[in-house]
Scaffold this active site. Sequence first.
Site, PDB file in Angstrom:
ATOM      1  N   GLU A  98      12.015  33.987   7.274  1.00 36.65           N
ATOM      2  CA  GLU A  98      11.513  34.571   8.520  1.00 36.65           C
ATOM      3  C   GLU A  98      11.327  33.491   9.569  1.00 36.65           C
ATOM      4  O   GLU A  98      11.093  32.331   9.236  1.00 36.65           O
ATOM      5  CB  GLU A  98      10.141  35.218   8.250  1.00 36.65           C
ATOM      6  CG  GLU A  98      10.139  36.723   8.317  1.00 36.65           C
ATOM      7  CD  GLU A  98      10.338  37.295   9.711  1.00 36.65           C
ATOM      8  OE1 GLU A  98      11.173  36.791  10.479  1.00 36.65           O
ATOM      9  OE2 GLU A  98       9.649  38.270  10.023  1.00 36.65           O
ATOM     10  N   ASP A 102       3.136  36.182  11.589  1.00 37.49           N
ATOM     11  CA  ASP A 102       2.110  36.422  12.610  1.00 37.49           C
ATOM     12  C   ASP A 102       1.019  37.293  11.984  1.00 37.49           C
ATOM     13  O   ASP A 102       0.211  36.781  11.204  1.00 37.49           O
ATOM     14  CB  ASP A 102       2.802  37.071  13.819  1.00 37.49           C
ATOM     15  CG  ASP A 102       1.901  37.219  15.025  1.00 37.49           C
ATOM     16  OD1 ASP A 102       1.019  36.378  15.222  1.00 37.49           O
ATOM     17  OD2 ASP A 102       2.093  38.179  15.786  1.00 37.49           O
ATOM     18  N   THR A 106       5.042  42.612   8.912  1.00 38.38           N
ATOM     19  CA  THR A 106       6.469  42.744   8.627  1.00 38.38           C
ATOM     20  C   THR A 106       6.780  42.284   7.204  1.00 38.38           C
ATOM     21  O   THR A 106       7.382  43.027   6.414  1.00 38.38           O
ATOM     22  CB  THR A 106       7.305  41.907   9.626  1.00 38.38           C
ATOM     23  OG1 THR A 106       6.921  42.264  10.953  1.00 38.38           O
ATOM     24  CG2 THR A 106       8.781  42.125   9.426  1.00 38.38           C
ATOM     25  N   LEU A 107       6.349  41.077   6.868  1.00 44.89           N
ATOM     26  CA  LEU A 107       6.705  40.544   5.551  1.00 44.89           C
ATOM     27  C   LEU A 107       5.967  41.244   4.423  1.00 44.89           C
ATOM     28  O   LEU A 107       6.487  41.359   3.316  1.00 44.89           O
ATOM     29  CB  LEU A 107       6.475  39.037   5.499  1.00 44.89           C
ATOM     30  CG  LEU A 107       7.635  38.234   6.082  1.00 44.89           C
ATOM     31  CD1 LEU A 107       7.321  36.754   6.050  1.00 44.89           C
ATOM     32  CD2 LEU A 107       8.940  38.497   5.319  1.00 44.89           C
ATOM     33  N   ARG A 164      16.317  33.240  22.769  1.00 45.09           N
ATOM     34  CA  ARG A 164      16.598  32.947  21.351  1.00 45.09           C
ATOM     35  C   ARG A 164      17.445  31.687  21.201  1.00 45.09           C
ATOM     36  O   ARG A 164      17.396  31.006  20.192  1.00 45.09           O
ATOM     37  CB  ARG A 164      17.360  34.102  20.691  1.00 45.09           C
ATOM     38  CG  ARG A 164      16.546  35.373  20.514  1.00 45.09           C
ATOM     39  CD  ARG A 164      17.304  36.346  19.599  1.00 45.09           C
ATOM     40  NE  ARG A 164      16.770  37.694  19.651  1.00 45.09           N
ATOM     41  CZ  ARG A 164      15.746  38.140  18.922  1.00 45.09           C
ATOM     42  NH1 ARG A 164      15.127  37.332  18.086  1.00 45.09           N
ATOM     43  NH2 ARG A 164      15.338  39.383  19.030  1.00 45.09           N
TER      44      ARG A 164
HETATM   45  P1  IMP Z   1       4.191  40.109  12.061  1.00 44.98           P
HETATM   46  O1  IMP Z   1       4.641  41.370  11.425  1.00 44.98           O
HETATM   47  O2  IMP Z   1       3.039  40.349  12.998  1.00 44.98           O
HETATM   48  O3  IMP Z   1       3.907  38.994  11.092  1.00 44.98           O
HETATM   49  O4  IMP Z   1       5.331  39.668  13.053  1.00 44.98           O
HETATM   50  C1  IMP Z   1       6.459  39.108  12.641  1.00 44.98           C
HETATM   51  C2  IMP Z   1       7.551  39.189  13.687  1.00 44.98           C
HETATM   52  O5  IMP Z   1       7.047  39.294  15.019  1.00 44.98           O
HETATM   53  C3  IMP Z   1       8.315  37.909  13.675  1.00 44.98           C
HETATM   54  O6  IMP Z   1       9.358  37.982  12.750  1.00 44.98           O
HETATM   55  C4  IMP Z   1       8.804  37.810  15.088  1.00 44.98           C
HETATM   56  O7  IMP Z   1      10.031  38.496  15.223  1.00 44.98           O
HETATM   57  C5  IMP Z   1       7.752  38.478  15.911  1.00 44.98           C
HETATM   58  N1  IMP Z   1       6.820  37.489  16.493  1.00 44.98           N
HETATM   59  C6  IMP Z   1       5.570  37.191  16.108  1.00 44.98           C
HETATM   60  N2  IMP Z   1       5.030  36.221  16.865  1.00 44.98           N
HETATM   61  C7  IMP Z   1       5.994  35.879  17.744  1.00 44.98           C
HETATM   62  C8  IMP Z   1       6.070  34.894  18.785  1.00 44.98           C
HETATM   63  O8  IMP Z   1       5.155  34.114  19.091  1.00 44.98           O
HETATM   64  N3  IMP Z   1       7.246  34.855  19.474  1.00 44.98           N
HETATM   65  C9  IMP Z   1       8.302  35.661  19.207  1.00 44.98           C
HETATM   66  N4  IMP Z   1       8.276  36.577  18.234  1.00 44.98           N
HETATM   67  C10 IMP Z   1       7.139  36.687  17.511  1.00 44.98           C
HETATM   68 MG    MG Z   2      11.401  38.294  13.059  1.00 42.89          MG
END
Ligand code: IMP
Ligand code: MG
Length: 187
Positions: A98, A102, A106-107, A164
């Site tokens: 990944e 954050d 997602t994971l 990106r």
């Molecule tokens: P999570 O489900 O909140 O852990 O988010 C994971 C996904 O959110 C990552 O794979 C990113 O695609 C997106 N994401 C989270 N933080 C950022 C950031 O600071 N910049 C860009 N994308 C982010």
């Molecule tokens: Mg991502």
Amino acid sequence: MNENDVEILIPEEQLKQRVKELGRQITADYPDGELVVVGVLKGAFIFMADLVREIKREVTVDFLEVSSYGKSTESSGQVRILKDLKDPIEGKHLLLVEDILDSGNTLHYVKNVMQQRHPASIRICCMLDKPARRSAPIKSDYSGYDIPDEFVVGYGLDYAELYRHLPSICRILPETVARIKAEGRGE
Ligand code: IMP
Ligand code: MG
């Protein structure tokens, strides 16, 4: 875009060195058996491409695409698989790659779905980690850098699909976010 849209947080050269170290560690850690490295699209595509070239053992690659953010800088908490793996993973070692961990939603979701397919093992490798933001019970096994709670772009990461391609990890400036929103491209 112009060069004042962002500010470099982790420069390209530093990322390169860190990816080498992660590759070395992964190479040393994995037992025999099939290793499939799975990139979570789109954000992981650049990190994944660099990482697999630093893994010095037999490996196959596959990709998953999940949705969760839309055009926003905040997770909606809703995860869906948009593109599934091409091949079965039963009995294989799975390394999920990944861009950034954050909230962890997602994971957490992806790991649960993969677990049901009975791989030999599942580990997580993320380039960036924002530990302060974690709400789901998930940790990465390999991680490039911990960063503060700031929205970052570059090295695969986007804001509204932009930036990106930047070779470094950059923080996006609030006025940039405001401008992109005013243009109707971000949320
Ligand atoms: P999570 O489900 O909140 O852990 O988010 C994971 C996904 O959110 C990552 O794979 C990113 O695609 C997106 N994401 C989270 N933080 C950022 C950031 O600071 N910049 C860009 N994308 C982010
Ligand atoms: Mg991502």
